[in-house]
Each structure stands twice: as structure tokens, then as C-alpha cells.
Motif scaffolding. Sequence first.
Motif, PDB file in Angstrom:
ATOM      1  N   PHE B 284       0.688  -1.292   0.147  1.00 27.54           N
ATOM      2  CA  PHE B 284      -0.120  -0.129  -0.149  1.00 27.54           C
ATOM      3  C   PHE B 284       0.919   1.199  -0.116  1.00 27.54           C
ATOM      4  CE2 PHE B 284      -3.692  -2.718   1.366  1.00 27.54           C
ATOM      5  CZ  PHE B 284      -4.523  -2.049   0.442  1.00 27.54           C
ATOM      6  N   GLN B 327     -11.692   5.545  -0.758  1.00 28.47           N
ATOM      7  CA  GLN B 327     -12.083   4.363  -0.374  1.00 28.47           C
ATOM      8  C   GLN B 327     -11.426   4.052   0.875  1.00 28.47           C
ATOM      9  OE1 GLN B 327     -11.174   1.134  -2.828  1.00 28.47           O
ATOM     10  NE2 GLN B 327     -11.499   2.044  -4.828  1.00 28.47           N
ATOM     11  N   TRP B 328     -10.223   4.242   1.372  1.00 27.44           N
ATOM     12  CA  TRP B 328      -9.461   3.694   2.742  1.00 27.44           C
ATOM     13  C   TRP B 328      -9.535   5.085   3.472  1.00 27.44           C
ATOM     14  CZ3 TRP B 328      -9.583  -0.757   3.468  1.00 27.44           C
ATOM     15  CH2 TRP B 328      -9.167  -1.852   2.132  1.00 27.44           C
ATOM     16  N   ARG B 331      -7.340   5.422   7.173  1.00 26.92           N
ATOM     17  CA  ARG B 331      -6.806   4.320   7.919  1.00 26.92           C
ATOM     18  C   ARG B 331      -5.372   4.427   7.588  1.00 26.92           C
ATOM     19  NH1 ARG B 331     -11.633   2.516   5.123  1.00 26.92           N
ATOM     20  NH2 ARG B 331     -12.878   1.268   6.578  1.00 26.92           N
ATOM     21  N   LEU B 336      -2.938  -0.925   6.933  1.00 27.79           N
ATOM     22  CA  LEU B 336      -3.805  -1.823   5.697  1.00 27.79           C
ATOM     23  C   LEU B 336      -2.449  -2.704   5.272  1.00 27.79           C
ATOM     24  CD1 LEU B 336      -5.048   1.234   3.833  1.00 27.79           C
ATOM     25  CD2 LEU B 336      -6.305  -0.480   5.079  1.00 27.79           C
ATOM     26  N   THR B 380     -14.947  -1.012  -8.299  1.00 30.05           N
ATOM     27  CA  THR B 380     -13.916  -1.883  -8.232  1.00 30.05           C
ATOM     28  C   THR B 380     -14.300  -3.458  -8.517  1.00 30.05           C
ATOM     29  OG1 THR B 380     -13.100  -0.582  -6.136  1.00 30.05           O
ATOM     30  CG2 THR B 380     -12.813  -3.109  -6.100  1.00 30.05           C
ATOM     31  N   ILE B 393     -18.117  -3.404  -7.694  1.00 38.38           N
ATOM     32  CA  ILE B 393     -18.742  -2.517  -6.594  1.00 38.38           C
ATOM     33  C   ILE B 393     -18.562  -0.935  -7.123  1.00 38.38           C
ATOM     34  CG2 ILE B 393     -18.733  -1.816  -4.188  1.00 38.38           C
ATOM     35  CD1 ILE B 393     -19.126  -4.859  -4.380  1.00 38.38           C
ATOM     36  N   ALA B 394     -19.728  -0.313  -7.145  1.00 38.66           N
ATOM     37  CA  ALA B 394     -19.819   1.114  -7.620  1.00 38.66           C
ATOM     38  C   ALA B 394     -19.027   1.969  -6.518  1.00 38.66           C
ATOM     39  CB  ALA B 394     -21.002   1.516  -7.765  1.00 38.66           C
ATOM     40  N   GLU B 396     -18.038   6.149  -5.408  1.00 35.98           N
ATOM     41  CA  GLU B 396     -18.265   7.280  -5.715  1.00 35.98           C
ATOM     42  C   GLU B 396     -17.242   8.083  -4.847  1.00 35.98           C
ATOM     43  OE1 GLU B 396     -22.241   7.814  -4.010  1.00 35.98           O
ATOM     44  OE2 GLU B 396     -22.966   6.513  -5.684  1.00 35.98           O
TER      45      GLU B 396
END
Lengths: 70, 517
Positions: B284, B327-328, B331, B336, B380, B393-394, B396
Motif C-alpha cells: 500500500f 476508499q480507505w 486508515r 493496511l 472496483t 462495486i460502484a 463514488e
Amino acid sequence: MLREQAGKSVLDLTTTAATPAELYRELQASHALTFPATLLRVSINERYVTMESPLQPGDRVVFIPPVAGG
Amino acid sequence: MFRGLSSLSALFSTLFELTTQPIDSAALRARLERPDAGACVVFEGWVRNHHLGKPVTQLEYEAFDDMARIEGDAIVTETEQHHPGCTILCVHRTGTLRVGELAVWIGVVSAHRAAAFLACRETIEEIKRRLPVWKKEHHLDGAAEWVNCTTEAAAKGPQPADYYARQSSLPEVSASGQEQLAKARVLVVGIGGLGCPAALYLTGAGAGHLTLVDAGRVELSNLHRQVLFTTDDLGAPKTAAAVTALRARNPFIQLEGLATELSASNARALVAGHTVVLDCTDNFATRFILHDACLAAGVPLVQAAVHRFEGTLDVFRRGDGGCLHCQWKSRPIAELDTAAGNCAGAPVFGPAVGLLGVMQAGEAIKIILGLETAETHRRTHLVNQLDCSVLSIAREADPACPVCGQEESFQPAVFSNQPTDAVLLSLDEMAALGKVQMVALLEPGESLDPARSATGTLPVPVGDIARLRELAALGPVILTCRHGVRSAAIARLLRLEGATGIYAMAGSSAAIGSSRV
């Protein structure tokens, strides 16, 4: 990794959980999942949502752990 | 660094020579001797008695001397840069040569044979392709003709139109799409399980310029999924081995291998000038740095990641379906990476990582050709080889995202604007630091050599980031791990969090054993 811990990839279940966070707590207890909820992404009916989004009857919930291998 | 070494050796000897005298192999070989060399690979090009079905009695080679010397020097210097540690000597004969005489001699020495074989092959292929040398063939019937080696290679060799025929006949591609591909510059970061198949298909499709970035060397445990490499490549820099393998597949594209590690300080420069970027890395920390550099430059990023039998595919473009930070959220990247568990020894199903790499190439080609749709790119894609399923998966954009949330005031590099250089230390640099705390990061099933713990190296479970933060607060800490991947990633992550005195030992640690193998 959730799949490996639970031994299955899809579960049909009846729950009183109102949010993905509650649902995941239930699953942690029933399927001995150790992965921390704070590091999961979650989708309801194939849209990313937050762990606090409301659940409706018939919703499809996917918990997505971080993946980075290449 | 390697440029410097090459220039230095150029001061002491000529790397490329033209000669009218017969070539003395033994004398040339002696010039290459050096005590640290464990391998010497020699190629000799001989005059043969036939060419394209016609008998040949002798050849005359004629060169533009000055131009040939400059080009020959350039070829040798560049090849040495592509294969660090190799010393190359190349001599080309001119004048009249009889059948059986030596026309070209190339010798390469290096510590290990893999690099020497690769460098020798690359040198002769480039000499044939680029050197301004003509040869006059004298045939048995008394006729003679001049042939330019380069024109000859081009005339006899494969033609682009034939090469791409089965692809450009797709209405979605066509001749104009093929031109778009030829103009495209594609950056592939990470030449592993994802990067190898991705680069193969980009090469086949005719992406005009392919830049490959990876600091690693080929290891035996790579081969089950890293389809560009063979057992001959073991120990060779991945980028050099990949360029050689890809060059053999497509002579019509530019290939550039950079044996360097992507970091916050070079990411933007590497991304600049590319049409599309593929993230084929394995952690990551690097993923966020590359993502931020792509968003800042407005270059589309095709990202894939794999865990065992499944993986994810995302295309990130500025202002389209959110970014990696959406998305993350906030975090911690270190957590991660720890949770994703991608140490170099992590198990992985070859076909799954191959599938994702091929999909990345497909997305990149679609972007170049304008075939992509918002539908596919704002999602994704979760690809699962065990179920043979793809779930999309949509995504936004998060309006509150600190990185992409306000399109007008795009703020790249929230995570990657801090220097992370000088994290990796050589043994000399480690010694120069003085008193430090050595830490061995251990996976479950791994153990530390007791002799090492006796000298103060502290074993820490790889997931215990909190303990590392505590140690880093006390003084300089150097992390090691079995393969050297996880330790480097975690050191960088702690730097990004603000820790200053944290480093990682460059390379793997022999003091960590595993009971899992």
C-alpha cells in the motif's frame, strides 16, 4: 482472508443487525473472524457504503479486506 | 550511479573498437580479466559460406568510422547500464573477410553468469540493429552486392502491418487505433506476478513506449507466476531480463527498463510523459505514492492487487468515481499493509495474479483506444478465481475526501509529499549510524537466529506496529525481515507517519529462518 476464516464465501442469514458494523460483529462471533472491522471496506447491493449505513431486508452485503499483493 | 562507473571505465579502456586486422580472441579475453568476475560470456560472429540461399565466398565490411565508433560506444555503455556490474568489450572487423573469419567479437564479464548472458545477447542484437556498417557479399558466380546490415534486418524481418494484422482488423482498433497505440507511452511499476503478464500483452498490442520500473532481481520462487522470466534469468535485474524477453517478442516498440524503486521523491518524474500507468506493486505504501503522482499529473492509473485466489481491479482517473483515499479514508497505511499480509513469501495462485495482470493490460489498451466506459471505470472489480466470479462495486467520490474532494483545489500527495529517501541502508551506512536498535520483523512460523538476539536484535511480530512506534520514539531503529520487502515498506510507512529515525536494512536477512517452507 475472511473467506478462509469463515470457511465459505457466501452466507444467507437472518439478522437483526441494523448496519454493516453490527452485522460484522455478529459474524465475528458466529464464525470466529479475527480481522479488525476498522480495516474493512463494505458494500451494500454493489455500492460502497460506510459501516454505519442502514441495512434493508434482502440487502447483499460484501466485506472487502485490504489487498495489496502483486 | 552506473553511468558514472561506465564513464570511469571508458577512461581506462576502449569499450568498442573497429579494426582492419584479424581479431585475436585470446588477447581480447585477457583484457576482460578481473578478480571479482565469476563469468565470461563470449559471442563470435563468423563469416559463413551462404546467405539467403546463395553461396558466399567472402565479405567486405565497410563502416562510417567515426559514426560507427560513437554508436558502438553508445551501445556498449547503454548495455552496461542495463546490466549493472557487467563489463563489455566489443570489436567489429572491417575490410575483406574470408569464410570462417571473425567479423564481430563480444565479451562480457560479471560476477554471475545470468547478467553476462543477457548483456552479451543485448549487445549483439543492438550492434546488428544500429551500427552503421555495410557489407558487400561476393557470390560464387562472381556477382557482388552491398547490403546495409540494418536495412537487411528490416527488409528480411517481420513487418509491423503483418505483426498487428489480427488486432488491427478489429473494427474497434483499426489502423488509426494501432497508430494511437504506437504513440502511447505506458509505465508499468512492479515487474512481478501482475507486471509480467501485463507487460507481455502491452508489448504484443504495440504500445509504442513501455517503461518498466522494478528494483528487484529474479528469484526462483518468482518463476511460477512471473511469466517473463526463465531459470537463465535467476539473479539478473528484473527490468533487464524483462526488456530482453519483451524485445524478442516485438521489435517495433521502445522498451526502457529502470532498475530503481518508486519513491515519493521520484514518482512524479517517472509518471510524467506517460499516457497511462499500471500499478503492479505489492504494498500500500508504494500504491498510495503512485496513485497520488498519477492523480496530480492527470494520468489514468490501472491498479490491481491480489491475495491468493482473488484480487481487485480499479481504474483511477482524476474527477472520476473517487480516488484511493475515498476508499480507505484515513486508515493508517501501515495497518493496511500489515493486514494485507503481502510479505515476499506470501502464498499466491499463479493463474489468479496472471488473470489480473492481463486485465490491467486490457484496461490500459482500452484507455489508449478510447474504448473504456465510465461503467467499468467507476467500479472496483472483485475477481475470484475459485468461484470464477467478478463482482463489481460502484465507487463514488467522497465529497469530504482531503485529496480529491474539492476538484478545484486538488491536493495531491497528502501521504506522499514527505521525503522517504535514505530509508534503505547498506551495511556501511548502518555502521555509520552508530548505536541503533536492530529489529527483526517476524511472520508467524519465523524465528530469529539466537546468535542475533544475543547481540541485541529484537524480534517483533510483523503486525505489531504499535511496538515499532514506541521503539522509533526512543532512538534510531533499523528494521530487517526475511525477504527485506516488509521491513522496507513498514519503515517508509512509519516515516510517512512522522517518525524520523527509522530505517530498513537493504536486502534480506539470513538470520531469520522459517519453519513454514
